[in-house]
Design an enzyme around this catalytic site. Structure first.
Site, PDB file in Angstrom:
ATOM      1  N   CYS A   8       0.792  -1.175   0.171  1.00 39.21           N
ATOM      2  CA  CYS A   8      -0.072  -0.175   0.143  1.00 39.21           C
ATOM      3  C   CYS A   8       0.952   1.335  -0.212  1.00 39.21           C
ATOM      4  CB  CYS A   8      -0.901   0.347   1.161  1.00 39.21           C
ATOM      5  SG  CYS A   8      -2.028  -1.371   1.203  1.00 39.21           S
ATOM      6  N   HIS A  55      19.362 -36.038  -5.583  1.00 38.68           N
ATOM      7  CA  HIS A  55      18.436 -36.750  -4.393  1.00 38.68           C
ATOM      8  C   HIS A  55      17.376 -36.799  -4.727  1.00 38.68           C
ATOM      9  CE1 HIS A  55      22.243 -37.753  -2.478  1.00 38.68           C
ATOM     10  NE2 HIS A  55      23.229 -36.345  -3.038  1.00 38.68           N
ATOM     11  N   LYS A  73       6.221  -4.355  -4.230  1.00 43.18           N
ATOM     12  CA  LYS A  73       7.800  -4.007  -3.920  1.00 43.18           C
ATOM     13  C   LYS A  73       7.954  -4.391  -1.887  1.00 43.18           C
ATOM     14  CE  LYS A  73      11.853  -2.217  -5.473  1.00 43.18           C
ATOM     15  NZ  LYS A  73      12.493  -3.670  -5.919  1.00 43.18           N
ATOM     16  N   GLU A 119       8.993 -15.145 -10.732  1.00 44.06           N
ATOM     17  CA  GLU A 119       7.960 -14.246 -10.239  1.00 44.06           C
ATOM     18  C   GLU A 119       7.474 -13.106 -10.994  1.00 44.06           C
ATOM     19  OE1 GLU A 119      11.708 -11.170  -8.032  1.00 44.06           O
ATOM     20  OE2 GLU A 119       9.450 -10.460  -7.968  1.00 44.06           O
ATOM     21  N   ARG A 169       4.643  -0.211  -5.182  1.00 42.01           N
ATOM     22  CA  ARG A 169       4.128  -0.789  -3.255  1.00 42.01           C
ATOM     23  C   ARG A 169       2.140  -1.931  -3.021  1.00 42.01           C
ATOM     24  NH1 ARG A 169       6.871   1.466   0.780  1.00 42.01           N
ATOM     25  NH2 ARG A 169       5.054   0.530   2.453  1.00 42.01           N
ATOM     26  N   TRP A 171      -2.454  -3.065  -1.902  1.00 41.60           N
ATOM     27  CA  TRP A 171      -2.416  -4.111  -1.979  1.00 41.60           C
ATOM     28  C   TRP A 171      -2.733  -5.246  -0.794  1.00 41.60           C
ATOM     29  CZ3 TRP A 171       0.199  -8.143   1.026  1.00 41.60           C
ATOM     30  CH2 TRP A 171       0.392  -9.834   0.389  1.00 41.60           C
ATOM     31  N   ASN A 185      -2.007   2.573   5.823  1.00 42.43           N
ATOM     32  CA  ASN A 185      -1.203   1.073   5.057  1.00 42.43           C
ATOM     33  C   ASN A 185      -0.928   0.190   6.720  1.00 42.43           C
ATOM     34  OD1 ASN A 185       1.064  -0.271   3.824  1.00 42.43           O
ATOM     35  ND2 ASN A 185       2.567   1.106   4.715  1.00 42.43           N
ATOM     36  N   GLY A 186      -0.677  -0.891   6.391  1.00 40.34           N
ATOM     37  CA  GLY A 186      -0.766  -1.275   7.492  1.00 40.34           C
ATOM     38  C   GLY A 186      -1.742  -2.297   7.532  1.00 40.34           C
ATOM     39  N   LYS A 192      13.770 -14.762  -9.528  1.00 39.61           N
ATOM     40  CA  LYS A 192      13.498 -13.940 -10.329  1.00 39.61           C
ATOM     41  C   LYS A 192      12.427 -14.193 -11.729  1.00 39.61           C
ATOM     42  CE  LYS A 192      14.583 -11.061  -9.018  1.00 39.61           C
ATOM     43  NZ  LYS A 192      14.847 -10.571  -7.688  1.00 39.61           N
ATOM     44  N   GLU A 250      18.406 -17.172  -6.558  1.00 39.67           N
ATOM     45  CA  GLU A 250      18.111 -15.643  -7.021  1.00 39.67           C
ATOM     46  C   GLU A 250      17.637 -15.829  -8.992  1.00 39.67           C
ATOM     47  OE1 GLU A 250      16.942 -13.830  -6.093  1.00 39.67           O
ATOM     48  OE2 GLU A 250      17.032 -11.723  -7.510  1.00 39.67           O
TER      49      GLU A 250
HETATM   50  C1  F6R Z   1      12.174 -10.821  -5.617  1.00 39.55           C
HETATM   51  C2  F6R Z   1      11.508  -9.701  -4.249  1.00 39.55           C
HETATM   52  C3  F6R Z   1      11.711  -9.997  -2.880  1.00 39.55           C
HETATM   53  C4  F6R Z   1      12.555  -9.024  -1.575  1.00 39.55           C
HETATM   54  C5  F6R Z   1      11.756  -9.539   0.062  1.00 39.55           C
HETATM   55  C6  F6R Z   1      12.818  -8.447   0.288  1.00 39.55           C
HETATM   56  O1  F6R Z   1      12.760 -10.132  -6.780  1.00 39.55           O
HETATM   57  O2  F6R Z   1      12.605  -7.765  -4.957  1.00 39.55           O
HETATM   58  O3  F6R Z   1      11.827 -10.879  -2.552  1.00 39.55           O
HETATM   59  O4  F6R Z   1      13.954  -9.491  -2.054  1.00 39.55           O
HETATM   60  O5  F6R Z   1      10.486  -8.949  -0.340  1.00 39.55           O
HETATM   61  O6  F6R Z   1      12.512  -7.194   0.239  1.00 39.55           O
HETATM   62  P1  F6R Z   1      13.155  -6.439   1.509  1.00 39.55           P
HETATM   63  O7  F6R Z   1      15.094  -6.566   0.490  1.00 39.55           O
HETATM   64  O8  F6R Z   1      12.510  -4.407   1.606  1.00 39.55           O
HETATM   65  O9  F6R Z   1      13.736  -6.176   2.055  1.00 39.55           O
END
Ligand code: F6R
Length: 604
Positions: free
Chosen positions: A2, A502, A599, A486, A27, A74, A100-101, A483, A479
């Site tokens: 949010c 395994h 985000k 997602e 967000r 969100w 937000n929250g 990527k 990673e």
């Molecule tokens: C994936 C991504 C998330 C963040 C995770 C932690 O591309 O961006 O997995 O890495 O939500 O976020 P931060 O780094 O802001 O604590």
């Protein structure tokens, strides 16, 4: 999780509100809305969908006024419907609220208000706030008094901005969710994050938990909830609004991938001295880490992969280090005491799970440090110390440049911890730092010459995508898979190369391309594991230097330079970011705003 925006000043509020919402969409983008004060009461317009949908709705009937609030959501309580979109109002529409929250005691409050004949129209926890304020207004409190009384009753985590009919001020409070005030001449902003208003001002004050801000047309007052003044530092952020725009790229993610050379140069600037073999970490005196007995790194998602990378570097250098998913750390943390250094790794510095782990570490008496991108973030303020990765704003929901900068920052920190504990920097530090300084230019070359788009196209219709690596290649494989999944919505998994046999090998078919990351650590073994998959029909994509033996058997190749094995995986990661990006683009996915994600995840 949010995004909130608020604006007080002369002239039209709508444009800065909508600009702010567009800048905050990373967000959350389930629904959006604005409320504007036009002298004849508050006008609210809101709907499900992205800010672009809201703009289309508003076009025919724009609300006019100088003061306003806005929100991009969100969903946590209730689905993303028009009714659940913010702002929420009380029954008389005299109080509008964005939040937000999570309000943990909303059910109790709603029950009490229902008994007092308040009618609710949404499924959200937020809606109790305007009703609560209205109740106190009815009891004779003024705007500010009613706001403070209501805030005092809320339990949970929140950033709240409130507008009352006929009142040209905004009232805001922060408890556990970020909120920042922007100031320029006689125009003031409230937002969840600085990029919201960066086109207008870079002069900011970050609120702390328990703070209340009253934003009036002639200035901002900062107090606690009882009204006692609090002193908050006014600071200038050095993010430029251009940086926060797309600068000609189709997506923020692609722009941010290409910003990695600059981001890395910024991360190491002034911190490395290859000739003297020294690392200067802003304000950390030499010897500051000499008493560290063990290191625990806590983080989520991509930041966890960077944390794992850091833990492997520390262990290899003889420092006991473990990486933990922050959400698991609160239930299954290893023993922690005064000899422990707990490092929270978080791009945003606002991830609730990571903050929870950080607070647990503090309670256990550990020394704490945050590695983050955001100055003034909660993690930076909660931890004993903070190291900033200086990557600049990252808007694409998929983290890219911040992963590289976090990993480099942790590589520097690891070397520095080792040097402090040992009392000398070691003989190879100068060579490592020289290699690190070459990294930005070499990533530039890699970006120019990458064949990732072709490889993404070639394997586009596969059933599943596997990523494997060993040692430092393992977090890179994790990673790469994160990527890929997602932003493409295709199934992808990362594995330690030796683990394929395994179990996961059972899934390997000619429709399962395997991306193998070679970092120079025991590559022969990784090659053997890759061959085992290839023997079952899997196409093999080798991510390695040009003259590497893997190129002789691989079906496709993504190049990385011959470099220090502590850094090789980070080049491989850039190639994998590009593969994910191009695959998602070919599939026409909403790359910067993948479904169901946000985000900054400020709920546990
Ligand atoms: C994936 C991504 C998330 C963040 C995770 C932690 O591309 O961006 O997995 O890495 O939500 O976020 P931060 O780094 O802001 O604590």
């Amino acid at each position: 999780m949010c995004g909130i925006i608020g604006r007080v000043g002369d002239g039209d509020a709508l444009e800065p509100l909508l600009t702010g919402l567009e800048n905050l969409e990373y967000r959350g983008y389930d629904s959006a809305g604005v409320a504007v004060q036009n002298g004849a009461g508050i006008k609210v317009q809101k709907r499900s969908g992205e800010v672009s949908e809201l703009k289309r709705t508003i076009d025919g009937d724009p609300p006019e006024g100088e003061v306003g609030i806005g929100h991009t959501r969100w969903s946590t309580h209730g689905p993303p419907t028009d009714a659940n979109a913010h702002p929420h109002t009380d029954s008389t529409a005299d109080v509008a609220v964005v939040h937000n929250g999570i309000i943990e005691n909303y059910a109790t409050l709603r029950e009490r208000l229902r008994e007092a004949d308040h009618e609710f129209t949404s499924d959200t926890d937020t809606e109790v706030i305007p009703h609560l304020i209205q109740q106190y207004l009815d009891e004779g409190y003024g705007s500010e008094g009613a706001f403070r009384r209501a805030i005092d009753e809320l339990e949970g985590s929140y950033a709240v901005a409130v507008m009352l009919s006929g009142d040209h001020s905004l009232y805001a409070a922060r408890q556990g969710s970020p909120l920042v005030v922007g100031m320029q001449d006689e125009e003031f902003f409230l937002a969840s994050d600085v990029p919201a208003f960066l086109e207008y001002t870079d002069d900011v004050v970050f609120l702390e938990d328990g703070d209340v801000a009253v934003v009036r047309p002639d200035g901002v007052e900062f107090t606690d909830v009882e009204g006692n003044p609090v002193d908050r530092e006014r600071q200038t952020v050095d993010w430029d609004p251009e940086q926060a725009g797309k600068a000609g790229y189709d997506h923020f993610m692609l722009k941010e991938i290409h910003e990695q050379p600059t981001a890395l140069a910024q991360a190491i600037e002034g911190r490395t001295d290859p000739d003297a073999g020294a690392i200067d970490l802003d304000g950390f005196e030499s010897g500051t880490f000499e008493d560290v007995e063990r290191v625990q790194l806590v983080a989520c998602g991509t930041s966890y992969h960077a944390a794992l990378y850091g833990s492997l570097l520390l262990n290899a250098a003889g420092v006991h280090a473990t990486a933990h998913l922050a959400n698991e750390y609160s239930v299954a943390a290893p023993p922690t005491d005064g000899g422990s250094l707990v490092i929270a790794v978080s791009q945003s510095g606002e991830t609730a799970d990571t903050l929870g782990a950080l607070r647990r570490a503090e309670r256990e008496g550990a020394r704490t440090l945050t590695v983050t991108n955001v100055v003034g973030s909660t993690a930076a303020r909660v931890a004993d110390d903070a190291l900033f990765i200086r990557a600049g704003p990252e808007i694409g929901v998929a983290a890219t440049k911040t992963f590289s900068s976090q990993a480099v920052m942790l590589a520097l920190l690891a070397r520095r911890i080792v040097a402090d504990r040992r009392g000398d920097p070691g003989t190879d530090l100068g060579a490592f730092l020289a290699e690190l300084e070459r990294m930005p230019d070499r990533i530039d070359d890699l970006l120019e010459t990458s064949h990732a788009a072709g490889i993404a196209d070639r394997y586009l219709d596969s059933d599943s995508y596997f990523f494997i690596g060993r040692g430092l290649g393992f977090p890179v494989a994790l990673e790469g898979a994160l990527k890929f999944k997602e932003i493409t919505y295709e199934h992808a998994e990362g594995f330690a190369a030796g683990e394929l046999k395994h179990g996961p090998l059972a899934l390997v078919t000619p429709e399962t391309p395997v991306f193998a990351v070679f970092t120079g650590e025991e590559d022969e073994r990784t090659l053997k594991n890759a061959e085992e998959a290839q023997a079952r029909g899997a196409p093999l994509v080798a991510v390695c230097p040009e003259d590497h033996p893997a190129t002789e058997i691989a079906d496709a190749h993504l190049g990385i330079p011959d470099t220090d094995s502590d850094l090789a995986g980070l080049f491989a990661n850039v190639q994998l970011q590009l593969v994910a990006y191009h695959a998602a683009d070919l599939l026409d996915r909403p790359i910067d705003k993948p479904r169901n994600l946000a985000k900054s995840v400020t709920v546990e």
